[in-house]
Design a protein around this motif. Structure first.
Motif, PDB file in Angstrom:
ATOM      1  N   LEU A 185      25.926 -20.774  -2.508  1.00  5.07           N
ATOM      2  CA  LEU A 185      24.536 -21.302  -2.829  1.00  5.07           C
ATOM      3  C   LEU A 185      24.380 -21.616  -3.499  1.00  5.07           C
ATOM      4  N   ASN A 186      24.572 -20.896  -4.696  1.00  2.00           N
ATOM      5  CA  ASN A 186      23.628 -21.935  -6.149  1.00  2.00           C
ATOM      6  C   ASN A 186      24.076 -22.855  -6.244  1.00  2.00           C
ATOM      7  N   ALA A 187      25.663 -22.671  -6.395  1.00  2.00           N
ATOM      8  CA  ALA A 187      26.615 -24.746  -6.676  1.00  2.00           C
ATOM      9  C   ALA A 187      25.885 -25.579  -5.197  1.00  2.00           C
ATOM     10  N   SER A 212      32.482 -23.079  -8.372  1.00  4.89           N
ATOM     11  CA  SER A 212      32.814 -24.123  -9.882  1.00  4.89           C
ATOM     12  C   SER A 212      31.465 -25.402  -9.257  1.00  4.89           C
ATOM     13  N   ASP A 213      30.662 -26.133  -9.973  1.00  2.03           N
ATOM     14  CA  ASP A 213      30.663 -26.978  -9.237  1.00  2.03           C
ATOM     15  C   ASP A 213      30.378 -28.307  -9.988  1.00  2.03           C
ATOM     16  N   ARG A 214      29.567 -29.675  -9.356  1.00  6.72           N
ATOM     17  CA  ARG A 214      29.841 -30.738 -10.600  1.00  6.72           C
ATOM     18  C   ARG A 214      28.488 -30.833 -11.184  1.00  6.72           C
ATOM     19  N   ARG A 253      20.105 -14.896 -20.053  1.00  8.93           N
ATOM     20  CA  ARG A 253      19.509 -14.086 -19.465  1.00  8.93           C
ATOM     21  C   ARG A 253      19.594 -14.505 -17.430  1.00  8.93           C
ATOM     22  N   LEU A 254      20.591 -15.684 -17.585  1.00 12.53           N
ATOM     23  CA  LEU A 254      21.227 -15.303 -16.052  1.00 12.53           C
ATOM     24  C   LEU A 254      20.843 -14.520 -15.101  1.00 12.53           C
ATOM     25  N   PHE A 255      21.175 -13.594 -15.846  1.00  9.31           N
ATOM     26  CA  PHE A 255      22.025 -11.824 -14.778  1.00  9.31           C
ATOM     27  C   PHE A 255      20.900 -11.215 -14.590  1.00  9.31           C
ATOM     28  N   PHE A 287      15.037 -10.698 -11.321  1.00  7.31           N
ATOM     29  CA  PHE A 287      13.322 -11.590 -11.840  1.00  7.31           C
ATOM     30  C   PHE A 287      14.008 -13.222 -12.779  1.00  7.31           C
ATOM     31  N   PHE A 288      14.868 -13.194 -12.919  1.00 12.60           N
ATOM     32  CA  PHE A 288      14.945 -14.835 -13.642  1.00 12.60           C
ATOM     33  C   PHE A 288      15.803 -16.190 -12.787  1.00 12.60           C
ATOM     34  N   SER A 289      14.315 -16.684 -12.706  1.00  7.87           N
ATOM     35  CA  SER A 289      15.057 -18.022 -11.855  1.00  7.87           C
ATOM     36  C   SER A 289      14.171 -19.197 -12.540  1.00  7.87           C
ATOM     37  N   THR A 290      15.387 -20.936 -12.626  1.00  3.02           N
ATOM     38  CA  THR A 290      14.450 -22.000 -12.886  1.00  3.02           C
ATOM     39  C   THR A 290      14.140 -22.527 -11.798  1.00  3.02           C
ATOM     40  N   LYS A 291      14.229 -21.496 -10.433  1.00  2.00           N
ATOM     41  CA  LYS A 291      14.551 -22.354  -8.959  1.00  2.00           C
ATOM     42  C   LYS A 291      12.638 -22.845  -8.563  1.00  2.00           C
ATOM     43  N   ARG A 292      12.161 -23.837  -8.103  1.00  2.00           N
ATOM     44  CA  ARG A 292      11.269 -23.555  -7.377  1.00  2.00           C
ATOM     45  C   ARG A 292      10.646 -22.291  -6.546  1.00  2.00           C
ATOM     46  N   GLY A 341      12.741 -19.635  -5.872  1.00  2.40           N
ATOM     47  CA  GLY A 341      13.639 -18.622  -6.734  1.00  2.40           C
ATOM     48  C   GLY A 341      12.862 -17.786  -7.086  1.00  2.40           C
ATOM     49  N   MET A 342      13.522 -16.524  -5.949  1.00  8.16           N
ATOM     50  CA  MET A 342      13.535 -15.122  -6.750  1.00  8.16           C
ATOM     51  C   MET A 342      14.164 -14.401  -7.950  1.00  8.16           C
ATOM     52  N   GLY A 343      15.222 -15.192  -8.410  1.00 13.80           N
ATOM     53  CA  GLY A 343      15.936 -14.599  -9.524  1.00 13.80           C
ATOM     54  C   GLY A 343      16.833 -13.200  -9.253  1.00 13.80           C
ATOM     55  N   LEU A 344      17.071 -12.848  -8.033  1.00 16.82           N
ATOM     56  CA  LEU A 344      17.579 -11.273  -7.629  1.00 16.82           C
ATOM     57  C   LEU A 344      19.099 -11.682  -8.142  1.00 16.82           C
ATOM     58  N   GLY A 345      19.443 -12.738  -6.384  1.00 17.78           N
ATOM     59  CA  GLY A 345      21.061 -13.822  -6.079  1.00 17.78           C
ATOM     60  C   GLY A 345      21.722 -12.759  -8.021  1.00 17.78           C
ATOM     61  N   LEU A 346      21.736 -13.473  -9.026  1.00  7.14           N
ATOM     62  CA  LEU A 346      22.688 -13.441  -9.691  1.00  7.14           C
ATOM     63  C   LEU A 346      23.075 -11.499 -10.166  1.00  7.14           C
ATOM     64  N   SER A 347      21.723 -10.486 -10.697  1.00  8.50           N
ATOM     65  CA  SER A 347      21.568  -9.394 -11.561  1.00  8.50           C
ATOM     66  C   SER A 347      22.116  -8.658  -9.711  1.00  8.50           C
TER      67      SER A 347
HETATM   68  P1  ADP Z   1      17.728 -17.625  -7.737  1.00 11.67           P
HETATM   69  O1  ADP Z   1      18.635 -18.631  -6.694  1.00 11.67           O
HETATM   70  O2  ADP Z   1      16.884 -17.056  -6.960  1.00 11.67           O
HETATM   71  O3  ADP Z   1      17.107 -18.643  -8.977  1.00 11.67           O
HETATM   72  P2  ADP Z   1      19.694 -16.405  -8.660  1.00 11.67           P
HETATM   73  O4  ADP Z   1      20.278 -14.954 -10.203  1.00 11.67           O
HETATM   74  O5  ADP Z   1      20.669 -16.704  -8.075  1.00 11.67           O
HETATM   75  O6  ADP Z   1      18.640 -16.655  -8.380  1.00 11.67           O
HETATM   76  O7  ADP Z   1      20.122 -17.329 -10.063  1.00 11.67           O
HETATM   77  C1  ADP Z   1      18.932 -17.561 -11.438  1.00 11.67           C
HETATM   78  C2  ADP Z   1      18.881 -18.523 -11.952  1.00 11.67           C
HETATM   79  O8  ADP Z   1      20.506 -18.987 -12.626  1.00 11.67           O
HETATM   80  C3  ADP Z   1      18.604 -19.907 -11.406  1.00 11.67           C
HETATM   81  O9  ADP Z   1      17.817 -19.956 -10.830  1.00 11.67           O
HETATM   82  C4  ADP Z   1      19.692 -20.998 -12.052  1.00 11.67           C
HETATM   83  O10 ADP Z   1      18.743 -21.095 -12.809  1.00 11.67           O
HETATM   84  C5  ADP Z   1      20.550 -20.422 -12.460  1.00 11.67           C
HETATM   85  N1  ADP Z   1      21.931 -21.087 -12.354  1.00 11.67           N
HETATM   86  C6  ADP Z   1      22.694 -20.087 -11.181  1.00 11.67           C
HETATM   87  N2  ADP Z   1      23.710 -20.472 -10.177  1.00 11.67           N
HETATM   88  C7  ADP Z   1      23.699 -21.765 -11.641  1.00 11.67           C
HETATM   89  C8  ADP Z   1      24.634 -23.365 -11.029  1.00 11.67           C
HETATM   90  N3  ADP Z   1      25.426 -22.848 -10.443  1.00 11.67           N
HETATM   91  N4  ADP Z   1      24.054 -24.105 -12.098  1.00 11.67           N
HETATM   92  C9  ADP Z   1      23.369 -24.406 -13.059  1.00 11.67           C
HETATM   93  N5  ADP Z   1      22.113 -23.216 -13.096  1.00 11.67           N
HETATM   94  C10 ADP Z   1      22.534 -22.584 -11.823  1.00 11.67           C
END
Ligand code: ADP
Length: 629
Positions: free
Chosen positions: A523-525, A555-557, A568-570, A573-578, A580-586
Motif C-alpha cells: 500500500l505504501n508503494a 519495490s516501486d518506481r 527515521r523511516l521505521f 509516528f514518522f510520516s511524510t503523508k498528509r 499518514g499516521m506513521g505506524l505502518g513501518l514501525s
Molecule cells: P504512513 O504510511 O502512515 O506514513 P508508514 O510507517 O507506513 O506510515 O510510512 C512512513 C513513511 O515512510 C511514509 O510517510 C513515507 O515518507 C515513507 N515511505 C514508506 N514507503 C515508502 C515508499 N515506498 N517510497 C517512499 N517513501 C516511503
C-alpha cells in the motif's frame, strides 16, 4: 561448714598446741588494717580445705565491703570438739582479738554458730552474728536466736534430689541412701529418713547409714541396673575415719555400679549425676550482703532476710552420657554442666556470618526471581499491546481496502445474478437444454466460491486472534495477499507484479502478521506511485532465497526515500503523508523482528524505493532443512 558435735582423740594434741599458742597470743598486738576499717571475723566450723568453706568464703568476699578487714578462724570440727576445746578457743580468740574486736562475726556452719551462741558472753557480747550454711534442720523451733544473730538457713533438698534421680532413672526400683556417722551425718540421716517415708511409689528404700567406708563401697559396687544412690556424703564413717563429704562422694562414684545423686554443688565433678543442690557461693554472697548492711548501720532487725536459700538443679552432662540417661528427661531450668560447647556456640561468629551470607544470597536470589517474573509480565504485556496495535493497524488497512474489497465481492455476486437470470430465461423458454443449465450452475458455484474466498481471507486479516507461531507456506500466504490487493491496485490504476517467486518455502511464525507486513509495504508503494504516469505505476513483489532464509522485496518506481528520512523511516509516528499516521513501518519492523527477521529500505539504482524483509526458513521446498536462526 556443716560439722558433727563429737570430739576426736587427736583433740588432746591440738589442745596442748592451742594453749601454747594462746599464751603467745596474749602478747600479740593485732596489726590493724586501719583504725577506721570495720573488722569482720569469719569463724568456719570445719577445716580450711572443705570445698563448702572455700566456695562460701569466695561468695562472702565478693559482697563484703572492700574496706572491711577480714580475719578467719577454723574450728576444725569434727576433729576438735568439746567443752574444754570451747574454753581454750574462747581464751585464744579473746586474747587475739581483745584489742581489735570485730564489728560483725560470721558463723560459717552450725558448729561455729552454736559455739558462738554458747560462748558469746565471754567473747564479743554485743557484736552481731551473721550465720551462713546452717541447715534449717539445725534451727528447729526450739532454737531461739537472739535478734542480733541472723542469717539465711540452707535446706538440704533430699526430696528434690530423689525426684530428679527417679526422673533420670525411671526404671530404678531401689533407692540406696548413704549417710555417715558424725552427729551432722546423723542429722542428715534423720531428715533423709523422714523425707523418704513420704515417698509413695514403686521404689524400695535401702539405707547404708553410719557404716565403715569399705562396707559402703563394697555394697555400692554390687548394685545393679535397677538402683539409684542418693547421698549428702559423710564427714565420718562407721570406723571413725574423717573425710570431706566431697571426698566421700568421689570414693562412692568410683565404686558404684549405679548412678549417684547428691545435695551439695561442691559434689559437681566428683562423679555424681547431679541433684537439687545447695549453692555455697550464693550462700556466702547472701551472708556478705547482710554483713555489709550491718556495717553500713542497718539495725539487725531491719534486714528482712529471706527465710531460706533456694536450691538449684544441677546436672553433670558427662554422667548423663555415662549412664545413658535420656537428655529429654533433664528438667527445664536445670543447669547442665561440663557439656562440651556445641559447634554453634564455639563458632558463633562464623555461623552468624555464614547465616547472614546465606540470607543475603537467598534474598538476592528471591529478588532476582521476582525481577525476572516482573520482566516476564512486562514482556507479556508488551507483546499483548504489540499484537493489539498490529490488529488495530490491520483494521485500518482493511478500512482502506474496503472499497476495493466490496468491488472484489461484487464481481462474483454480479456474475451469479446474471447467471441466475440466464437460467431463468432458459427455463421460461421451455427449451430442453440441460447441458447449458449445468454450465450456468457450475458458473454460479465458481463465482460463489470466489466471493466466499475473498471473505474468508478478509476475515483472517480482521480476526483478533492470539499471535500464533506455526509453520506456513510462503507462497500460499502471498497468494492471499495478491487476492486482497488486486482490486485495490486496479482501483488505483496500478500494476501489481508478483514475481519472481521461487519454489515455495516454509516459514514459522504468524502467517497473518507476515501478510500484514506485505500488505503495508504494497500500500505504501501504491501511495508512492500514485502521482506518476500510468506506465510507471508498477509495484513488484518478489522473493529471493538466501542461505537459511528468504528475502521478500516490495519495490516501486516512485520518488524513492529522501536521504534524511532513511534513519527515521521505521520510527513510530514518522510520516511524510498528509493523512499518514506513521505506524505502518514501525509495526512491520516489530512483527519482522519478533519472527527473528530483519527489515530495511533502500533506493533502487533505477529510481524508486525497495523494502526488503529477511525471514528465516523452517523448511525449504520439500526438503526439511533447519532454518538458520
Ligand atoms: P504512513 O504510511 O502512515 O506514513 P508508514 O510507517 O507506513 O506510515 O510510512 C512512513 C513513511 O515512510 C511514509 O510517510 C513515507 O515518507 C515513507 N515511505 C514508506 N514507503 C515508502 C515508499 N515506498 N517510497 C517512499 N517513501 C516511503
Amino acid at each position: 561448714m556443716v560439722d558433727p558435735m563429737t570430739a576426736h582423740p587427736l583433740a588432746i594434741c591440738r589442745r596442748t598446741l592451742v594453749s601454747a599458742v594462746c599464751c603467745c597470743c596474749l602478747l600479740l598486738v593485732p596489726a590493724a588494717k586501719s583504725a577506721e576499717s570495720p573488722h569482720v571475723l569469719v569463724l568456719f566450723s570445719n577445716n580450711r580445705l572443705l570445698p563448702a568453706n572455700v566456695e562460701g568464703d569466695r561468695g562472702l568476699q565478693e559482697t563484703l565491703p572492700a574496706e572491711a578487714e577480714l580475719s578467719t578462724e577454723f574450728l576444725d570440727a569434727p576433729r576438735f570438739m568439746g567443752a574444754s576445746y570451747d574454753r581454750i578457743l574462747t581464751t585464744f580468740l579473746r586474747a587475739k582479738y581483745g584489742s581489735r574486736p570485730p564489728a560483725a562475726v560470721v558463723a560459717a556452719g552450725p558448729n561455729a554458730l552454736f559455739y558462738l551462741l554458747r560462748n558469746r558472753g565471754g567473747l564479743f557480747p554485743s557484736v552481731p552474728i551473721v550465720h551462713m550454711g546452717v541447715p534449717d534442720s539445725n534451727l528447729s523451733s526450739d532454737v531461739q536466736l537472739p535478734p542480733d544473730v541472723l542469717g539465711v538457713p540452707i535446706s538440704i533438698d533430699f526430696s528434690g534430689t530423689i525426684e530428679l534421680a527417679l526422673r533420670l532413672r525411671p526404671d530404678a526400683r531401689r533407692l540406696v541412701l548413704v549417710t555417715g556417722a558424725s552427729p551432722q551425718d546423723r542429722q542428715f540421716e534423720t531428715q533423709l529418713r523422714a523425707d523418704v517415708s513420704k515417698l509413695t511409689g514403686l521404689v524400695d528404700a535401702e539405707f547404708l547409714a553410719g557404716l565403715p567406708a569399705a562396707v559402703v563401697l563394697k555394697r555400692l559396687a554390687g548394685l545393679g541396673d535397677d538402683a539409684v544412690v542418693v547421698t549428702p556424703g559423710w564427714f565420718l564413717d562407721g570406723e571413725g575415719h574423717e573425710v570431706t563429704p566431697r571426698r566421700s562422694v568421689e570414693l562412692m562414684a568410683d565404686a558404684a555400679t549405679a548412678p549417684i545423686f547428691g545435695t551439695f554443688d561442691t559434689f559437681m565433678g566428683s562423679g555424681v549425676v547431679g541433684g537439687a543442690m545447695v549453692d555455697f557461693r550464693a550462700v556466702g554472697r547472701v551472708a556478705g550482703q547482710a554483713v555489709a548492711r550491718l556495717l553500713g548501720g542497718s539495725p539487725p532487725t531491719a534486714l528482712g532476710l529471706p527465710r531460706g536459700m533456694p536450691t538449684t538443679l544441677q546436672i553433670d552432662w558427662l554422667q548423663v552420657l555415662r549412664w545413658q540417661m535420656d537428655p529429654d528427661a533433664i528438667p527445664a531450668g536445670a543447669e547442665v554442666r561440663f557439656r562440651p560447647p556445641s559447634f554453634l556456640s564455639e563458632h558463633r561468629n562464623e555461623a552468624i556470618a555464614a547465616a547472614l551470607v546465606f540470607l543475603l544470597q537467598s534474598a538476592l536470589i528471591a529478588g532476582l526471581l521476582a525481577e525476572r517474573h516482573r520482566r516476564r509480565l512486562v514482556e507479556l504485556a508488551v507483546q499483548r499491546q504489540r499484537a493489539e496495535l498490529a490488529h488495530a493497524s490491520r483494521l485500518a488497512v482493511v478500512g482502506e481496502l474496503a472499497g476495493a474489497i466490496a468491488h472484489e465481492i461484487n464481481q462474483p455476486l454480479g456474475a451469479i445474478l446474471s447467471n441466475a437470470e440466464a437460467a431463468d430465461l432458459l427455463l421460461q423458454s421451455g427449451a430442453n437444454r440441460p447441458d447449458e443449465l449445468r454450465t450456468i450452475l457450475a458458473d454460479i458455484r465458481r463465482n460463489d466460491l470466489r466471493a466466499g474466498e475473498v471473505i474468508r481471507r478478509l476475515r483472517a486479516l480482521i480476526a483478533k486472534q492470539a499471535v500464533e507461531r506455526q509453520p506456513f507456506d510462503l507462497n500460499e500466504a502471498l497468494a492471499d495477499v495478491e487476492l486482497i490487493l488486486r482490486s485495490e491496485a486496479r482501483r488505483r490504476l496500478a500494476t501489481l507484479v508478483f514475481g519472481p517467486i521461487p519454489a515455495s518455502a516454509r516459514l514459522i511464525g504468524d502467517r497473518v502478521q507476515i501478510q500484514q507486513v506485505l500488505v503495508n509495504l504494497a500500500l505504501n508503494a501504491m501511495d508512492a506511485v500514485a502521482d506518476l504516469p500510468d506506465d510507471r505505476r508498477t509495484i513488484q513483489v518478489s522473493v529471493a532465497r538466501e542461505p537459511g532464509g528468504v528475502v521478500l522485496s516490495v519495490s516501486d518506481r516512485g520518488p524513492g526515500i529522501a536521504p534524511e528520512h532513511v534513519p527515521r523511516l521505521f520510527d513510530s509516528f514518522f510520516s511524510t503523508k498528509r493523512w499518514g499516521m506513521g505506524l505502518g513501518l514501525s509495526i512491520a519492523r516489530t512483527i519482522v523482528e519478533s519472527h527473528g527477521g530483519r527489515i530495511w529500505a533502500e533506493n533502487a539504482p533505477g529510481g524508486g524505493a525497495a523494502f526488503h524483509v529477511a525471514l528465516p526458513v523452517l523448511l525449504a521446498g520439500n526438503q526439511e532443512t533447519p532454518a538458520s536462526p
